[in-house]
Design a protein around this motif. Sequence first.
Motif, PDB file in Angstrom:
ATOM      1  N   PRO A 137      20.978 -17.527  16.970  1.00  7.30           N
ATOM      2  CA  PRO A 137      20.606 -17.942  15.618  1.00  7.30           C
ATOM      3  C   PRO A 137      19.622 -19.109  15.572  1.00  7.30           C
ATOM      4  N   GLN A 138      19.594 -19.913  16.686  1.00 10.08           N
ATOM      5  CA  GLN A 138      18.688 -21.074  16.695  1.00 10.08           C
ATOM      6  C   GLN A 138      17.222 -20.659  16.836  1.00 10.08           C
TER       7      GLN A 138
ATOM      8  N   ARG B  15      14.326 -18.863  15.687  1.00 11.55           N
ATOM      9  CA  ARG B  15      13.952 -18.258  14.408  1.00 11.55           C
ATOM     10  C   ARG B  15      12.437 -18.100  14.393  1.00 11.55           C
ATOM     11  N   ILE B  16      12.010 -16.980  13.920  1.00  9.99           N
ATOM     12  CA  ILE B  16      10.557 -16.756  13.880  1.00  9.99           C
ATOM     13  C   ILE B  16       9.981 -17.543  12.700  1.00  9.99           C
ATOM     14  N   GLU B  17       8.943 -18.311  13.010  1.00  5.46           N
ATOM     15  CA  GLU B  17       8.297 -19.150  12.001  1.00  5.46           C
ATOM     16  C   GLU B  17       7.492 -18.260  11.053  1.00  5.46           C
ATOM     17  N   SER B  18       7.727 -18.431   9.750  1.00  3.62           N
ATOM     18  CA  SER B  18       6.967 -17.639   8.783  1.00  3.62           C
ATOM     19  C   SER B  18       5.539 -18.173   8.703  1.00  3.62           C
TER      20      SER B  18
ATOM     21  N   GLU C  21       5.450 -21.467   6.850  1.00  2.00           N
ATOM     22  CA  GLU C  21       5.971 -22.574   7.672  1.00  2.00           C
ATOM     23  C   GLU C  21       4.945 -23.019   8.711  1.00  2.00           C
TER      24      GLU C  21
END
Lengths: 168, 190
Positions: free
Chosen positions: A30-31, A33-36, A39
């Motif tokens: 969960p840590q 995370r793909i950066e949008s 972001e």
Amino acid sequence: MKQLIAFICISVSLVFAPSSLFAAEKAQAPQVRIESELEKKIRIVASMLRCPVCQGESVYDSHADVAVEMKRLIADKIKAGQSNEEILTYFKDRYGNFILMEPPTEGLHWVIWVFPIFMALLGALFLFQNLKASAQDIKDPHLDNFDQDGQSDDLSTEEVTDIKELRL
Amino acid sequence: MTTEPQKIAEPQKVIRWWHFALIGVMIMMFILFAAGLGRDTKFIPSPLVGKPAFDFDLKQLGKESNIKLSDYKGKIVILNFWASWCVTCREEHHVLLEAANALQPKGTVQFLGVNSKDTDKGAFGFMDKRGHFPYPSVIDRQGRMALEYGVYGMPETFFINKDGVIAAKHIGALTHKILADKLKQAEAVQ
């Protein structure tokens, strides 16, 4: 008996090792995370701005209230279609060049960029000249007076012989 | 027969261009350090000084009505950013109360507060304890107005002249002397 216990321990560890590794991977999952895209844009702009109340920390890295609000404002401006340059100009107009993590190379600011290079070159030159001078200093001035045949105009033949012996 | 020892000639010292360059740089650094020592480190020049103040339209603290900065055009506006959590705001509170009571009746100066990143409860708690401002405050809940004015931290005070141009700015607690000096600047810059 000891060998049996060791065998059991190794077997158990081998059986559970892959599952524990998998569990660790799962726990970490969960840590990551793909950066949008938004972001990413916020990160680029916020990294170029200095947090006004922090010491040498960018807006992106800071968790100060003002930095958090600046990040929200950056997000709003990106959503409104403003370019990075426009957002940076907005903050520069209100806080001055101080707000930029890298001072611009305009006006007298070029001194900040050129001065360290100039000082490094000057230091290298100073070191070179000093090394050259000390290399010359360690030469015996008497020996400089010897001609190619080992004769000297200033010294007697005995003195020359003595010096040659000392050199050997 | 003894021979007189030969005198060894001292190598001649040559002053080269880089000696001058090094001395020049050292003098320059000394001047810069000397100038830096005399500088007020708390003073951060604001690019907003000399430019028109941002005209806001914000809800008044404790009231339903809004206040626009342009409502006070023709008066010198002393715009003070404050918050109940700001410790330094407590220091300058009595200065603001006394100055506003003395200057506002003349009709040429208007004090205006901006309660930034605060809650109504916190703001009123602060004023109940230390005295209510004899002038209105607007609410800047998110702190966007503070960013618009390039505020570093609370308290900060802007001195806006009669034409709506920012004449001076002060970071930190106000004293009577600072307030009088900045007010003079606002009166002078037309």
